[in-house]
Design a protein around this motif. Structure first.
Motif, mmCIF file in Angstrom:
data_model
loop_
_atom_site.group_PDB
_atom_site.id
_atom_site.type_symbol
_atom_site.label_atom_id
_atom_site.label_comp_id
_atom_site.label_asym_id
_atom_site.label_seq_id
_atom_site.Cartn_x
_atom_site.Cartn_y
_atom_site.Cartn_z
ATOM 1 N N HIS A 1 0.854 -1.197 0.000
ATOM 2 C CA HIS A 1 0.000 0.000 0.000
ATOM 3 C C HIS A 1 0.889 1.247 0.000
ATOM 4 C CE1 HIS A 1 -2.113 -3.170 2.433
ATOM 5 N NE2 HIS A 1 -3.000 -2.939 1.488
ATOM 6 N N ASP B 1 3.399 1.903 3.331
ATOM 7 C CA ASP B 1 4.149 0.785 3.941
ATOM 8 C C ASP B 1 5.652 0.946 3.736
ATOM 9 O OD1 ASP B 1 1.864 -0.684 4.804
ATOM 10 O OD2 ASP B 1 1.599 -1.434 2.754
ATOM 11 N N HIS C 1 0.054 -7.609 2.588
ATOM 12 C CA HIS C 1 1.489 -7.597 2.910
ATOM 13 C C HIS C 1 2.085 -8.997 2.686
ATOM 14 C CE1 HIS C 1 1.181 -3.912 5.839
ATOM 15 N NE2 HIS C 1 0.518 -3.733 4.720
HETATM 16 ZN ZN ZN Z 1 -0.044 -1.869 4.148
#
Ligand code: ZN
Length: 224
Positions: free
Chosen positions: A6, A9, A117
């Protein structure tokens, strides 16, 4: 090449280390897998509006860190899957940009770990080895002129088993500024306590080292 699930991150994971690399003259490229359009607690926020805001925030953070290029894959947030087409997308970029090192999210963190993730880490790992390396893996990419490529090193943030630390004492303020670019994510948190909490977190990662603040990774050397 930094591959982030994202927008934001990568800033938590590696934004203290990236400016050290860019100052050394290394080229850093960001690949952002999802559009981040689920990341809000604002019930009035429209997903497409959020996606647009988050791309702008990511561009601003990348600019601050000296990242040369940001590639948005725009997969749906919370919708990443380990598919042949996503893997091929990553292989294509690795073969095109031919990075020495790839940095991404650790896929092997247990229990509470965002699914995007986990999947990003897994797909990137597979894309690096063996799919980017083997010329028979994608004959069509070869035909396009995208030759196989060997990545020599990977760093995974969010690892439960860090074996590599990077000194970010000098660049911590820049990391905080890059994180603050993600206003849609940070605003509810932004306070002196938030910064103190982050400092504490990166101080813990430097434990046992002779510097104050670190980003910690699981580092893998790829020699075959
Ligand atoms: Zn993330």
């Amino acid at each position: 090449m930094v591959v982030t699930p994202h927008p934001d991150d990568a800033e938590y994971g590696v934004a203290g280390t990236v400016p050290r690399w860019t100052r050394e003259g290394k080229q850093v490229i960001y690949v952002v897998c999802t559009n981040g359009d689920k990341g809000t607690s604002d019930v009035n926020m429209k997903p497409e509006q959020l996606a647009e805001i988050r791309e702008k925030e990511q561009m601003a953070a990348a600019k601050l860190l000296g990242v040369g290029e940001v590639i948005f894959l725009r997969h749906p947030d919370q919708g990443l899957e380990d598919t042949p087409s996503f893997r091929k997308q990553v292989v294509r970029l690795i073969r095109l940009y031919r990075p020495e090192m790839v940095v991404t999210s650790d896929p092997y963190r247990r229990y509470i770990w965002h699914r995007d993730h986990r999947i990003t880490g897994q797909v990137v790992l597979d894309a690096v080895f063996p799919y980017s390396r083997d010329h028979l893996a994608y004959p069509d990419l070869l035909k396009e002129g995208l030759q196989p490529h060997r990545v020599h090193e990977m760093l995974f943030w969010g690892s439960e088993e860090p074996n590599y630390r990077s000194d970010i004492t000098e660049t911590f303020d820049l990391k905080i500024s890059a994180l603050r670019c993600h206003k849609s994510q940070i605003e509810p948190l932004d306070s002196p306590q938030w910064e103190a909490w982050l400092r504490q977190r990166y101080r813990a990662m430097a434990e046992g080292e002779d510097y104050e603040l670190a980003e910690a990774f699981h580092r893998v050397e790829i020699s075959w």
